[in-house]
Scaffold this motif. Structure first.
Motif, PDB file in Angstrom:
ATOM      1  N   ASN A   1      23.425  16.938  82.639  1.00  0.00           N
ATOM      2  CA  ASN A   1      23.714  15.496  82.717  1.00  0.00           C
ATOM      3  C   ASN A   1      25.132  15.172  83.199  1.00  0.00           C
ATOM      4  N   TYR A   2      25.961  16.166  83.464  1.00  0.00           N
ATOM      5  CA  TYR A   2      27.257  15.880  84.069  1.00  0.00           C
ATOM      6  C   TYR A   2      27.029  15.275  85.457  1.00  0.00           C
ATOM      7  N   LEU A   3      27.946  14.435  85.890  1.00  0.00           N
ATOM      8  CA  LEU A   3      27.809  13.742  87.170  1.00  0.00           C
ATOM      9  C   LEU A   3      28.468  14.523  88.306  1.00  0.00           C
ATOM     10  N   PHE A   4      27.895  14.384  89.507  1.00  0.00           N
ATOM     11  CA  PHE A   4      28.477  14.952  90.717  1.00  0.00           C
ATOM     12  C   PHE A   4      28.989  13.816  91.602  1.00  0.00           C
ATOM     13  N   ALA A   5      30.154  14.029  92.228  1.00  0.00           N
ATOM     14  CA  ALA A   5      30.719  13.030  93.140  1.00  0.00           C
ATOM     15  C   ALA A   5      31.472  13.738  94.255  1.00  0.00           C
TER      16      ALA A   5
ATOM     17  N   LEU B   1      43.320   4.488  91.809  1.00  0.00           N
ATOM     18  CA  LEU B   1      44.772   4.630  91.702  1.00  0.00           C
ATOM     19  C   LEU B   1      45.340   5.480  92.830  1.00  0.00           C
ATOM     20  N   SER B   2      44.559   6.459  93.290  1.00  0.00           N
ATOM     21  CA  SER B   2      45.019   7.307  94.399  1.00  0.00           C
ATOM     22  C   SER B   2      44.434   6.852  95.733  1.00  0.00           C
ATOM     23  N   ARG B   3      43.825   5.661  95.736  1.00  0.00           N
ATOM     24  CA  ARG B   3      43.226   5.077  96.941  1.00  0.00           C
ATOM     25  C   ARG B   3      42.224   6.044  97.588  1.00  0.00           C
ATOM     26  N   THR B   4      41.396   6.620  96.744  1.00  0.00           N
ATOM     27  CA  THR B   4      40.399   7.594  97.189  1.00  0.00           C
ATOM     28  C   THR B   4      38.999   7.035  97.018  1.00  0.00           C
ATOM     29  N   LYS B   5      38.236   7.031  98.084  1.00  0.00           N
ATOM     30  CA  LYS B   5      36.831   6.629  97.984  1.00  0.00           C
ATOM     31  C   LYS B   5      36.081   7.712  97.229  1.00  0.00           C
ATOM     32  N   LEU B   6      35.346   7.334  96.185  1.00  0.00           N
ATOM     33  CA  LEU B   6      34.598   8.284  95.362  1.00  0.00           C
ATOM     34  C   LEU B   6      33.140   7.864  95.306  1.00  0.00           C
ATOM     35  N   THR B   7      32.248   8.753  95.719  1.00  0.00           N
ATOM     36  CA  THR B   7      30.808   8.482  95.707  1.00  0.00           C
ATOM     37  C   THR B   7      30.137   9.344  94.660  1.00  0.00           C
ATOM     38  N   ILE B   8      29.614   8.708  93.613  1.00  0.00           N
ATOM     39  CA  ILE B   8      28.872   9.418  92.567  1.00  0.00           C
ATOM     40  C   ILE B   8      27.408   9.435  93.004  1.00  0.00           C
TER      41      ILE B   8
END
Length: 272
Positions: free
Chosen positions: A137-141, A247-254
């Motif tokens: 159940n841990y998430l991947f991004a 905060l680090s201006r990083t696009k994150l896709t889960i």
């Protein structure tokens, strides 16, 4: 098992299996950048060849939460390279080394029919980010935007031109994202062989499968040399991870979560 994995499996060592080998407080990582395998000389200047060779190696160190300190360069170069060519190559190595506070401490140079580069990066680490550590159940991004590297490579192979700000030339690593989120991330690696292929490495290491939240096209999932991060974290940390990425201006896709089924990678192997 593909040929690359078969060969690696011949060496039974607890340090093998991540982006680098952790021994004490140091991480040792090494990558190759060979002409006609990873690039063609007409695509890049000598300066850009050196920069890219350095950055793809530094990416492995950063992916483990380490701070690069030293570099060893091995250069096999054609006899027809001029002194100006050699200086441009050296300037590229030195520029990236200065940017990341790395001292180039030696290596080897030999004559060759083409320009082949291998680099060893020695880094210091306090909180190591391994590939192992994912639970059900841990998430991947993943960070950034995927798919452009394969598209740009195809254009180059068809004798087209790409912009100097293209991701194939102008690599931006995710050191700020990794620094800010190091206490929350449970596992991770850089995306060099493609999202689907590197996801296979993570899931096989943790003996888990994947449930995708949405379908990712093969042209994106199989695109290699992205040098973005593939990470995993606990579901209760989802909001915190999104905030840290901002905060680090990083696009994150889960895009998925770990499950107890089996994951099968449908991409063709990049190395063999």
């Amino acid at each position: 098992m593909n040929l690359e994995n078969y060969f690696i499996a011949q060496f039974h060592n607890r340090h093998i299996g991540d982006d680098g080998a952790v021994i004490g407080k140091y991480v040792y990582s090494k990558d190759a950048f060979f002409e006609n395998i990873h690039y063609k000389r007409e695509w890049l200047s000598f300066y850009d060849i050196a920069k890219r060779a350095m950055l793809v190696n530094i990416s492995d160190a950063l992916a483990m939460g380490a701070t690069p300190k030293y570099a060893l360069l091995s250069i096999a170069m054609p006899k027809n390279m001029t002194r100006a060519d050699m200086k441009n190559l050296a300037d590229g190595f030195k520029a990236v080394a200065a940017q990341y506070g790395i001292e180039i401490i030696g290596g080897d140079t030999i004559s060759n029919t083409k320009l082949d580069i291998t680099i060893t990066i020695i880094s210091e680490v306090e909180r190591t980010l391994y590939r192992k550590g994912i639970k059900n159940n841990y998430l991947f991004a993943y960070t950034g935007v995927l798919g452009n590297s394969a598209k740009e490579l195809k254009k180059l192979l068809n004798l087209g031109r790409i912009h100097q700000k293209s991701k194939f030339i102008d690599i931006h690593l995710r050191e700020q994202f990794l620094k800010k989120s190091s206490k929350v991330l449970k596992a991770g690696m850089d995306i060099s062989d493609g999202l689907y292929s590197d996801l296979e490495k993570l899931t096989s290491t943790n003996k888990l499968g994947v449930h995708f939240f949405k379908q990712i096209p093969k042209r994106i999932g199989c695109s290699g040399e992205e040098y973005e991060m593939l990470v995993s974290f606990a579901p209760q940390d989802r909001k915190k991870m999104v905030r840290l990425a901002q905060l680090s201006r990083t696009k994150l896709t889960i895009f998925a979560k770990a499950t107890r089924n089996r994951y099968t990678n449908r991409c063709k192997a990049h190395h063999f």
